[in-house]
Design a protein around this motif. Structure first.
Motif, PDB file in Angstrom:
ATOM      1  N   MET A 102       0.844  -1.198   0.000  1.00 38.22           N
ATOM      2  CA  MET A 102       0.000   0.000   0.000  1.00 38.22           C
ATOM      3  C   MET A 102       0.876   1.243   0.000  1.00 38.22           C
ATOM      4  O   MET A 102       1.782   1.373   0.798  1.00 38.22           O
ATOM      5  N   SER A 103       0.609   2.167  -0.879  1.00 38.08           N
ATOM      6  CA  SER A 103       1.427   3.370  -0.989  1.00 38.08           C
ATOM      7  C   SER A 103       1.042   4.383   0.072  1.00 38.08           C
ATOM      8  O   SER A 103      -0.022   4.329   0.676  1.00 38.08           O
ATOM      9  N   SER A 104       1.947   5.368   0.272  1.00 39.90           N
ATOM     10  CA  SER A 104       1.640   6.432   1.217  1.00 39.90           C
ATOM     11  C   SER A 104       0.446   7.238   0.750  1.00 39.90           C
ATOM     12  O   SER A 104      -0.314   7.776   1.560  1.00 39.90           O
ATOM     13  N   LEU A 105       0.260   7.326  -0.569  1.00 40.19           N
ATOM     14  CA  LEU A 105      -0.895   8.036  -1.101  1.00 40.19           C
ATOM     15  C   LEU A 105      -2.178   7.348  -0.671  1.00 40.19           C
ATOM     16  O   LEU A 105      -3.148   7.981  -0.268  1.00 40.19           O
ATOM     17  N   ASP A 106      -2.199   6.000  -0.730  1.00 33.72           N
ATOM     18  CA  ASP A 106      -3.367   5.239  -0.290  1.00 33.72           C
ATOM     19  C   ASP A 106      -3.685   5.534   1.175  1.00 33.72           C
ATOM     20  O   ASP A 106      -4.829   5.748   1.550  1.00 33.72           O
ATOM     21  N   LYS A 107      -2.640   5.534   2.019  1.00 38.10           N
ATOM     22  CA  LYS A 107      -2.846   5.780   3.441  1.00 38.10           C
ATOM     23  C   LYS A 107      -3.413   7.177   3.674  1.00 38.10           C
ATOM     24  O   LYS A 107      -4.321   7.380   4.458  1.00 38.10           O
ATOM     25  N   ARG A 108      -2.854   8.155   2.968  1.00 39.08           N
ATOM     26  CA  ARG A 108      -3.288   9.527   3.148  1.00 39.08           C
ATOM     27  C   ARG A 108      -4.735   9.709   2.704  1.00 39.08           C
ATOM     28  O   ARG A 108      -5.531  10.372   3.370  1.00 39.08           O
ATOM     29  N   GLN A 109      -5.100   9.096   1.581  1.00 39.67           N
ATOM     30  CA  GLN A 109      -6.476   9.190   1.114  1.00 39.67           C
ATOM     31  C   GLN A 109      -7.432   8.535   2.102  1.00 39.67           C
ATOM     32  O   GLN A 109      -8.519   9.026   2.357  1.00 39.67           O
ATOM     33  N   GLY A 110      -7.050   7.396   2.661  1.00 41.64           N
ATOM     34  CA  GLY A 110      -7.905   6.687   3.587  1.00 41.64           C
ATOM     35  C   GLY A 110      -8.247   7.508   4.822  1.00 41.64           C
ATOM     36  O   GLY A 110      -9.349   7.415   5.356  1.00 41.64           O
ATOM     37  N   LYS A 111      -7.317   8.320   5.298  1.00 35.67           N
ATOM     38  CA  LYS A 111      -7.549   9.133   6.487  1.00 35.67           C
ATOM     39  C   LYS A 111      -8.617  10.192   6.244  1.00 35.67           C
ATOM     40  O   LYS A 111      -9.273  10.638   7.184  1.00 35.67           O
ATOM     41  N   ASP A 112      -8.778  10.614   5.014  1.00 36.64           N
ATOM     42  CA  ASP A 112      -9.722  11.681   4.700  1.00 36.64           C
ATOM     43  C   ASP A 112     -11.127  11.170   4.405  1.00 36.64           C
ATOM     44  O   ASP A 112     -12.039  11.965   4.186  1.00 36.64           O
ATOM     45  N   LEU A 113     -11.330   9.866   4.388  1.00 41.38           N
ATOM     46  CA  LEU A 113     -12.614   9.298   3.992  1.00 41.38           C
ATOM     47  C   LEU A 113     -13.567   9.166   5.178  1.00 41.38           C
ATOM     48  O   LEU A 113     -13.139   8.946   6.312  1.00 41.38           O
ATOM     49  N   PRO A 114     -14.874   9.281   4.920  1.00 36.84           N
ATOM     50  CA  PRO A 114     -15.842   8.950   5.967  1.00 36.84           C
ATOM     51  C   PRO A 114     -15.774   7.454   6.269  1.00 36.84           C
ATOM     52  O   PRO A 114     -15.315   6.663   5.446  1.00 36.84           O
ATOM     53  N   ARG A 115     -16.226   7.050   7.440  1.00 35.08           N
ATOM     54  CA  ARG A 115     -16.072   5.667   7.880  1.00 35.08           C
ATOM     55  C   ARG A 115     -16.697   4.673   6.907  1.00 35.08           C
ATOM     56  O   ARG A 115     -16.149   3.600   6.670  1.00 35.08           O
ATOM     57  N   TYR A 116     -17.858   5.019   6.339  1.00 33.68           N
ATOM     58  CA  TYR A 116     -18.544   4.059   5.468  1.00 33.68           C
ATOM     59  C   TYR A 116     -17.763   3.775   4.191  1.00 33.68           C
ATOM     60  O   TYR A 116     -17.982   2.753   3.541  1.00 33.68           O
ATOM     61  N   ALA A 117     -16.862   4.658   3.804  1.00 34.01           N
ATOM     62  CA  ALA A 117     -16.113   4.485   2.562  1.00 34.01           C
ATOM     63  C   ALA A 117     -14.718   3.924   2.775  1.00 34.01           C
ATOM     64  O   ALA A 117     -13.987   3.721   1.807  1.00 34.01           O
ATOM     65  N   LYS A 118     -14.341   3.654   4.032  1.00 35.44           N
ATOM     66  CA  LYS A 118     -12.999   3.150   4.308  1.00 35.44           C
ATOM     67  C   LYS A 118     -12.928   1.636   4.131  1.00 35.44           C
ATOM     68  O   LYS A 118     -13.882   0.920   4.423  1.00 35.44           O
ATOM     69  N   ILE A 119     -11.792   1.169   3.663  1.00 37.68           N
ATOM     70  CA  ILE A 119     -11.537  -0.260   3.530  1.00 37.68           C
ATOM     71  C   ILE A 119     -11.093  -0.797   4.884  1.00 37.68           C
ATOM     72  O   ILE A 119     -10.164  -0.259   5.497  1.00 37.68           O
ATOM     73  N   ARG A 120     -11.747  -1.862   5.333  1.00 43.21           N
ATOM     74  CA  ARG A 120     -11.442  -2.399   6.667  1.00 43.21           C
ATOM     75  C   ARG A 120     -10.071  -3.056   6.708  1.00 43.21           C
ATOM     76  O   ARG A 120      -9.312  -2.876   7.652  1.00 43.21           O
ATOM     77  N   GLN A 121      -9.749  -3.852   5.672  1.00 40.94           N
ATOM     78  CA  GLN A 121      -8.445  -4.496   5.594  1.00 40.94           C
ATOM     79  C   GLN A 121      -7.802  -4.109   4.265  1.00 40.94           C
ATOM     80  O   GLN A 121      -8.368  -4.369   3.204  1.00 40.94           O
ATOM     81  N   MET A 122      -6.620  -3.517   4.347  1.00 43.37           N
ATOM     82  CA  MET A 122      -5.994  -2.949   3.153  1.00 43.37           C
ATOM     83  C   MET A 122      -5.084  -3.923   2.403  1.00 43.37           C
ATOM     84  O   MET A 122      -4.477  -3.540   1.412  1.00 43.37           O
ATOM     85  N   ASN A 123      -4.990  -5.185   2.843  1.00 39.44           N
ATOM     86  CA  ASN A 123      -4.022  -6.076   2.193  1.00 39.44           C
ATOM     87  C   ASN A 123      -4.352  -6.312   0.717  1.00 39.44           C
ATOM     88  O   ASN A 123      -3.476  -6.615  -0.080  1.00 39.44           O
ATOM     89  N   ARG A 124      -5.606  -6.194   0.325  1.00 37.54           N
ATOM     90  CA  ARG A 124      -5.988  -6.334  -1.088  1.00 37.54           C
ATOM     91  C   ARG A 124      -6.683  -5.084  -1.611  1.00 37.54           C
ATOM     92  O   ARG A 124      -7.173  -5.076  -2.736  1.00 37.54           O
ATOM     93  N   GLY A 125      -6.713  -4.053  -0.803  1.00 34.19           N
ATOM     94  CA  GLY A 125      -7.494  -2.885  -1.178  1.00 34.19           C
ATOM     95  C   GLY A 125      -6.658  -1.695  -1.583  1.00 34.19           C
ATOM     96  O   GLY A 125      -5.457  -1.632  -1.334  1.00 34.19           O
ATOM     97  N   SER A 126      -7.323  -0.747  -2.218  1.00 31.18           N
ATOM     98  CA  SER A 126      -6.684   0.524  -2.557  1.00 31.18           C
ATOM     99  C   SER A 126      -7.771   1.556  -2.822  1.00 31.18           C
ATOM    100  O   SER A 126      -8.958   1.232  -2.957  1.00 31.18           O
ATOM    101  N   TYR A 127      -7.338   2.795  -2.902  1.00 32.16           N
ATOM    102  CA  TYR A 127      -8.222   3.889  -3.290  1.00 32.16           C
ATOM    103  C   TYR A 127      -7.794   4.442  -4.645  1.00 32.16           C
ATOM    104  O   TYR A 127      -7.981   5.623  -4.930  1.00 32.16           O
ATOM    105  N   ASP A 128      -7.233   3.571  -5.456  1.00 31.70           N
ATOM    106  CA  ASP A 128      -6.717   3.954  -6.769  1.00 31.70           C
ATOM    107  C   ASP A 128      -7.886   4.193  -7.727  1.00 31.70           C
ATOM    108  O   ASP A 128      -8.547   3.268  -8.174  1.00 31.70           O
ATOM    109  N   ARG A 129      -8.143   5.450  -8.034  1.00 33.21           N
ATOM    110  CA  ARG A 129      -9.298   5.803  -8.867  1.00 33.21           C
ATOM    111  C   ARG A 129      -9.134   5.295 -10.297  1.00 33.21           C
ATOM    112  O   ARG A 129     -10.110   4.854 -10.904  1.00 33.21           O
ATOM    113  N   ASP A 130      -7.914   5.321 -10.828  1.00 33.09           N
ATOM    114  CA  ASP A 130      -7.705   4.822 -12.189  1.00 33.09           C
ATOM    115  C   ASP A 130      -7.996   3.329 -12.276  1.00 33.09           C
ATOM    116  O   ASP A 130      -8.597   2.859 -13.247  1.00 33.09           O
TER     117      ASP A 130
END
Length: 224
Positions: A1-29
């Motif tokens: 998981m990149s630092s960008l992913d971590k930073r984006q996750g902190k700004d999200l409301p709880r309902y939109a956060k990924i519970r376990q990031m081992n397979r997740g990302s917030y990569d819009r592309d």
């Protein structure tokens, strides 16, 4: 998981956060790539205090997703004014076969979208959305069809979902078996799952000399 992913996750409301990031990302592309390759979206919304999930045809135009149905359906009638909604698309790439039933899994790619859905009331946007939804499955098909009538447009409702938050989850690779099971004579591996467009079957009243339109091979190429 990149630092960008971590930073984006902190700004999200709880309902939109990924519970376990081992397979997740917030990569819009990546999310957009999954959405563009999917065929069916499952749309979630609340109706009369009950959660509802409906499979729907869709299309993406930039940061907006368009879905449509009969103008009399619940999702169209009840959500015209702008309501929270979510949409999910999953692509299955393989069945992961392990030596233990506990470790069986699937290889997949999924995109989850949270946003606000509202009724499209502008006629030009409605037509553009319907063209995009048609061309999403059969690229170029809209221009092969006759023009929709005013009655058909009136009977068809279109919702636009503004993409406010998006996340992805992806699994690849083989089974993850327990160490003591490795090398045993129980078969393990991956069974690929593919989506393919078959040979078109013409309607009975289509003249024999009518050629298959270009949108069909375009769809076969897109979903190969």
């Amino acid at each position: 998981m990149s630092s960008l992913d971590k930073r984006q996750g902190k700004d999200l409301p709880r309902y939109a956060k990924i519970r376990q990031m081992n397979r997740g990302s917030y990569d819009r592309d990546l999310a957009f790539d999954i959405l563009d390759k999917g065929m069916v979206a499952h749309v979630g919304f609340i109706h009369e205090d009950r959660p509802m999930v409906i499979p729907m045809a869709y299309a993406r135009i930039g940061d907006k997703l368009y879905i449509h149905g009969a103008s009399t359906t619940r999702i169209i009638k009840a959500n015209g004014g702008g309501v929270p909604a979510s949409l999910e698309v999953t692509l299955i790439d393989g069945i992961v076969v392990a030596r233990s039933g506990f470790h069986h899994s699937v290889n997949y790619r999924c995109a989850i979208v949270h946003g606000t859905a509202r009724l499209v009331e502008d006629r030009e946007e409605q037509v553009s959305a319907l063209a995009a939804i048609t061309d999403h499955l059969l690229p170029g098909r809209w221009d092969e069809c006759r023009e929709m009538t005013s009655q058909e447009l009136k009977a068809t409702g279109v919702l636009v979902l503004d993409i406010e938050h998006v996340s992805t989850k992806v699994r690849t690779g083989g089974p993850v078996d327990d160490k003591e099971d490795l090398g045993t004579d129980i078969w393990a591996g991956v069974v690929p799952v593919v989506t393919a467009i078959g040979q078109p079957l013409a309607a009975g009243d289509v003249p024999a000399e009518t050629k298959v339109p270009a949108s069909v091979p375009a769809a076969r190429k897109k979903f190969a």
